[in-house]
Motif scaffolding. Structure first.
Motif, mmCIF file in Angstrom:
data_model
loop_
_atom_site.group_PDB
_atom_site.id
_atom_site.type_symbol
_atom_site.label_atom_id
_atom_site.label_comp_id
_atom_site.label_asym_id
_atom_site.label_seq_id
_atom_site.Cartn_x
_atom_site.Cartn_y
_atom_site.Cartn_z
ATOM 1 N N CYS A 141 38.143 27.747 58.444
ATOM 2 C CA CYS A 141 39.420 27.214 57.943
ATOM 3 C C CYS A 141 39.520 25.704 58.107
ATOM 4 C CB CYS A 141 40.592 27.931 58.604
ATOM 5 S SG CYS A 141 41.104 27.260 60.198
ATOM 6 N N GLN A 142 38.811 25.140 59.101
ATOM 7 C CA GLN A 142 38.807 23.694 59.383
ATOM 8 C C GLN A 142 40.156 23.183 59.896
ATOM 9 O OE1 GLN A 142 35.691 21.363 58.348
ATOM 10 N NE2 GLN A 142 35.180 23.396 59.119
ATOM 11 N N GLU A 143 41.096 24.067 60.192
ATOM 12 C CA GLU A 143 42.437 23.627 60.579
ATOM 13 C C GLU A 143 42.929 24.195 61.900
ATOM 14 O OE1 GLU A 143 44.870 24.543 57.207
ATOM 15 O OE2 GLU A 143 44.126 22.798 56.091
ATOM 16 N N CYS A 144 42.358 25.278 62.365
ATOM 17 C CA CYS A 144 42.888 25.918 63.581
ATOM 18 C C CYS A 144 42.385 25.189 64.830
ATOM 19 C CB CYS A 144 42.494 27.388 63.613
ATOM 20 S SG CYS A 144 40.750 27.678 63.941
ATOM 21 N N CYS A 193 38.505 25.441 65.204
ATOM 22 C CA CYS A 193 37.778 24.555 64.282
ATOM 23 C C CYS A 193 37.926 23.101 64.735
ATOM 24 C CB CYS A 193 38.294 24.727 62.858
ATOM 25 S SG CYS A 193 37.758 26.281 62.109
ATOM 26 N N CYS A 202 36.636 30.564 64.704
ATOM 27 C CA CYS A 202 37.764 30.224 63.815
ATOM 28 C C CYS A 202 38.788 31.362 63.817
ATOM 29 C CB CYS A 202 37.241 29.983 62.389
ATOM 30 S SG CYS A 202 38.569 29.742 61.178
ATOM 31 N N ARG A 203 40.044 30.987 63.954
ATOM 32 C CA ARG A 203 41.125 31.989 64.031
ATOM 33 C C ARG A 203 41.202 32.832 62.758
ATOM 34 N NH1 ARG A 203 42.734 32.315 69.357
ATOM 35 N NH2 ARG A 203 42.806 30.207 70.209
HETATM 36 ZN ZN LIG Z 1 39.558 27.750 61.905
#
Ligand SMILES: [Zn+2]
Ligand SMILES: [Zn+2]
Length: 365
Positions: free
Chosen positions: A110-113, A116, A124-125
């Motif tokens: 996701c690159q956002e959690c 990450c 990654c969540r």
């Molecule tokens: Zn993530």
């Protein structure tokens, strides 16, 4: 889908999509056979890679047989990928044509959690996107792995290979290497650390080389004496036979960390007493149930049992750089693509020292 100016549907799309060939299982348990398919059109942050070598991981065999019930077919396995960049998207800044690169077990997250952001994309969540037997996060098309001529991967999941490393032997670092490097780093192994490694296969032999490279005192634990010589050749300081009760007693409380690479159901109890107070046993092999374990050594010594899954992208790059500096490489047996089914059979019998690597030039387009 697309209608070009000339009114020919799909023309533009077809021109940009990369046709490639790989070896796939059409359904669970099938033999791997040649398979023609397409890699996606380059997105702005994508890197197109010509695959030169791909390692053969024990999990490839599990996935092809759908042992874990998470297989998606047709399946092109392979997540220990080494190659060179042949094209990049408009916004790629990290790589250029000709660079020697690698791709491991994941191709997106996701690159956002929090995970990450913390460089732990494997946790990654939302779930990381596996290199094969996964679904692309944008199109949901099946991801396909490295037993193929080409792969397209977003640049954040592409790794750089140090110049001095022999490309034909780098591939197993991308799964077997990082799977053992990550717990060694997480548990702060360094000079003077007392590390034991259970099992001496693809994972175990990497654990030995990496722990030795970090300056640890390394002991290999085997069921019989048969791997003693190999263990010592790989750099281990000692060899312990788990069926030798006297030797096991002498070794009690002698380790800070045990890396357990055994890939099948087994009993942890005899190994837990080998840990010193506050020591940890980290499972990286068996995914699934274990035999009943006695909690006494855990409670009477604050000993821990943990698991660990590969490593994040930054840590995988750190591993490659570490191996570059120390010139640490897996022991590999190079095979041709059409020898893969036989290699699977041999891997199942543990008849490999220690990792098969497919020379992808043997696969004709
Ligand atoms: Zn993530
Ligand atoms: Zn693997």
């Amino acid at each position: 889908m697309l209608t070009g100016k000339d009114g020919v549907s799909g023309n533009e799309n077809n021109e940009r999509t990369m046709k490639t060939i790989g070896y796939a299982a059409q359904s669970a348990g099938d033999k791997l056979e040649p398979y023609h398919f397409e890699r996606r059109e380059l997105r702005p942050n994508d890197v197109a890679i010509e695959i030169l070598y791909c390692g053969v991981c024990h999990s490839d065999l599990h996935q092809v047989r759908n042992d874990w019930g998470i297989g998606l077919f047709p399946m092109v396995p392979g997540h220990e990928i080494v190659g060179k960049v042949i094209a990049v998207g408009d916004e790629v800044t990290l790589y250029k044509e000709g660079d020697k690169v690698a791709v491991g077990c994941m191709v997106d997250s996701c690159q956002e959690c929090d995970q990450c952001h913390g460089g732990e994309e494997q946790y990654c969540r939302e779930g990381m996107t596996p290199t094969y037997a996964g679904n692309d996060r944008i199109t949901e098309e099946l991801t396909q792995g490295g037993y193929s001529k080409h792969v397209v991967v977003r640049e954040e999941f592409v790794l750089s290979i140090p110049d001095n490393l022999d490309l034909s032997r780098v591939a197993p670092l991308l799964c077997a290497g990082i799977t053992t490097y990550s717990p060694l780093r997480t548990w702060h192994v360094g000079p003077g650390s007392r590390v034991a490694v259970i099992g001496l296969g693809g994972l175990g032999h990497m654990a030995v080389k990496l722990a030795v490279g970090m300056g640890a005192e390394v002991t290999v634990i085997g069921r019989t004496d048969s791997k003693r010589e190999d263990a010592m050749e790989l750099g281990a300081d000692a060899y312990l036979i788990s069926s030798d009760e006297t030797a096991m007693q002498v070794a009690e409380a002698g380790f800070d960390l045990i890396i357990d690479t055994v890939p099948v159901k087994h009993d942890l109890t005899p190994y837990l007493s080998l840990l010193d107070i506050d020591g940890s046993l980290v499972i990286v092999g068996q995914i699934g149930p274990l035999d009943e374990t006695n909690t006494m050594p855990m409670i009477f010594g604050r000993r821990r049992v943990a698991g660990s899954l590969i490593g994040g992208i930054a840590e995988t790059q750190e591993l490659l750089n570490f191996c570059g500096r120390k010139n640490i490489l897996p022991e590999c047996e190079i095979i041709k693509m059409d020898e893969i089914n036989e290699a699977f059979d041999r891997m199942e019998r543990s008849d490999v020292r220690y990792r098969f690597v497919i020379d992808m030039s043997s696969l004709e387009g």
